[in-house]
Design an enzyme around this catalytic site. Structure first.
Site, PDB file in Angstrom:
ATOM      1  N   ALA A  16     -24.691  76.096  36.543  1.00  0.00           N
ATOM      2  CA  ALA A  16     -24.117  75.390  37.689  1.00  0.00           C
ATOM      3  C   ALA A  16     -23.590  74.038  37.229  1.00  0.00           C
ATOM      4  O   ALA A  16     -23.897  73.588  36.119  1.00  0.00           O
ATOM      5  CB  ALA A  16     -25.171  75.195  38.770  1.00  0.00           C
ATOM      6  N   ASN A  17     -22.805  73.393  38.075  1.00  0.00           N
ATOM      7  CA  ASN A  17     -22.433  72.003  37.821  1.00  0.00           C
ATOM      8  C   ASN A  17     -23.501  71.119  38.420  1.00  0.00           C
ATOM      9  O   ASN A  17     -24.054  71.436  39.476  1.00  0.00           O
ATOM     10  CB  ASN A  17     -21.100  71.691  38.494  1.00  0.00           C
ATOM     11  CG  ASN A  17     -19.917  72.093  37.637  1.00  0.00           C
ATOM     12  OD1 ASN A  17     -20.090  72.640  36.556  1.00  0.00           O
ATOM     13  ND2 ASN A  17     -18.735  71.810  38.131  1.00  0.00           N
ATOM     14  N   ARG A  18     -23.738  70.007  37.796  1.00  0.00           N
ATOM     15  CA  ARG A  18     -24.756  69.093  38.291  1.00  0.00           C
ATOM     16  C   ARG A  18     -24.204  68.277  39.463  1.00  0.00           C
ATOM     17  O   ARG A  18     -23.110  67.733  39.378  1.00  0.00           O
ATOM     18  CB  ARG A  18     -25.139  68.151  37.148  1.00  0.00           C
ATOM     19  CG  ARG A  18     -26.317  67.313  37.470  1.00  0.00           C
ATOM     20  CD  ARG A  18     -26.742  66.540  36.244  1.00  0.00           C
ATOM     21  NE  ARG A  18     -27.521  65.408  36.653  1.00  0.00           N
ATOM     22  CZ  ARG A  18     -27.526  64.238  36.037  1.00  0.00           C
ATOM     23  NH1 ARG A  18     -26.786  64.059  34.973  1.00  0.00           N
ATOM     24  NH2 ARG A  18     -28.279  63.263  36.490  1.00  0.00           N
ATOM     25  N   ALA A  82     -19.061  69.701  43.699  1.00  0.00           N
ATOM     26  CA  ALA A  82     -18.867  69.875  42.249  1.00  0.00           C
ATOM     27  C   ALA A  82     -18.906  71.365  41.960  1.00  0.00           C
ATOM     28  O   ALA A  82     -19.914  71.914  41.504  1.00  0.00           O
ATOM     29  CB  ALA A  82     -19.970  69.151  41.494  1.00  0.00           C
ATOM     30  N   VAL A  83     -17.795  72.020  42.259  1.00  0.00           N
ATOM     31  CA  VAL A  83     -17.753  73.477  42.099  1.00  0.00           C
ATOM     32  C   VAL A  83     -17.668  73.830  40.609  1.00  0.00           C
ATOM     33  O   VAL A  83     -16.903  73.208  39.864  1.00  0.00           O
ATOM     34  CB  VAL A  83     -16.508  74.057  42.822  1.00  0.00           C
ATOM     35  CG1 VAL A  83     -16.529  75.573  42.790  1.00  0.00           C
ATOM     36  CG2 VAL A  83     -16.422  73.543  44.253  1.00  0.00           C
TER      37      VAL A  83
END
Ligand code: C5P
Length: 202
Positions: A16-18, A82-83
């Site tokens: 995932a993005n943080r 933050a996709v």
């Protein structure tokens, strides 16, 4: 990594993005406080739902895209999530076990760009589309390029290089970048960035 094409529910391991979601939640809260009817589409976060908004919770970029499209029509769309740009191809159904043959390799596939899709929509485009740009260098230059590439009207650009403490923190330093304008705001609490952004947008 081969598996069904549907998305696993509650994956054991994931990429995932943080993001804390704090800035996006603050914007939704500020818009509601200013009298807007707000739908907040949020990925997994550890913060409370803002008061006075309709919450839609999602776990993947594709779910987020569907939820955003379902929330239209809207007068204003703000894209602060933050996709992740990519996801693992063919996510596994079961926990991937450690084996003697070493670590697994993953191939990635591109996620849909939700902002670019909505900003470039032939019909039903919200009259005002605002994107975010998290940059670690040449912040304004990169934000301008992003504004053009994504087709949005305004970009909120922030410097997220590690020394800024923006990621997960409660403060943010942003530049409001339009096609021919830049406004640089001082370092502010994310709540205050949200209030100013809603005032600017209004
Ligand atoms: O390309 P980048 O991720 O830097 O662009 C950031 C902006 O694009 C943000 O507004 C973010 O919410 C949006 N975005 C999106 N869908 C993606 C990637 C980014 O809507 N897959």
């Amino acid at each position: 990594t081969s598996g069904p094409t549907h998305e696993p529910i509650d994956p054991v391991r994931y990429i995932a993005n943080r993001s804390s979601g704090k800035q996006g939640h603050a914007i939704a809260a500020a818009a509601a406080a200013a009298g807007a009817r707000v739908t907040l589409v949020s990925g997994p976060v550890a913060i409370a739902d803002p008061a006075g908004v309709t919450m839609v919770k999602v776990e993947s970029a594709r779910e987020m895209k569907a939820a955003v499209e379902a929330a239209l029509p809207a007068d204003i769309a703000i894209f602060a999530a933050a996709v992740a740009d990519w996801r693992v191809a063919g996510a596994a159904d079961e926990k991937i076990k450690k084996t003697k043959s070493g670590p697994p390799t993953f191939s990635m596939v591109e996620n849909p760009d939700i902002l670019a899709g909505i900003a470039g929509a032939a019909s039903g485009r919200p009259p005002l589309v605002v994107g975010f740009a998290a940059e670690t260098e040449k912040v304004i230059e990169h934000a301008r390029a992003k504004l053009a590439r994504k087709g949005c009207d305004l970009i909120v650009a922030n410097d997220v290089s590690p020394e800024t403490g923006v990621m997960g923190g409660d403060r943010n330093t942003v530049h409001l970048v339009g096609r021919d304008s830049v406004e640089t705001w001082p370092e502010l609490p994310k709540d205050e960035v949200a209030r100013r952004l809603i005032a600017a947008i209004a």
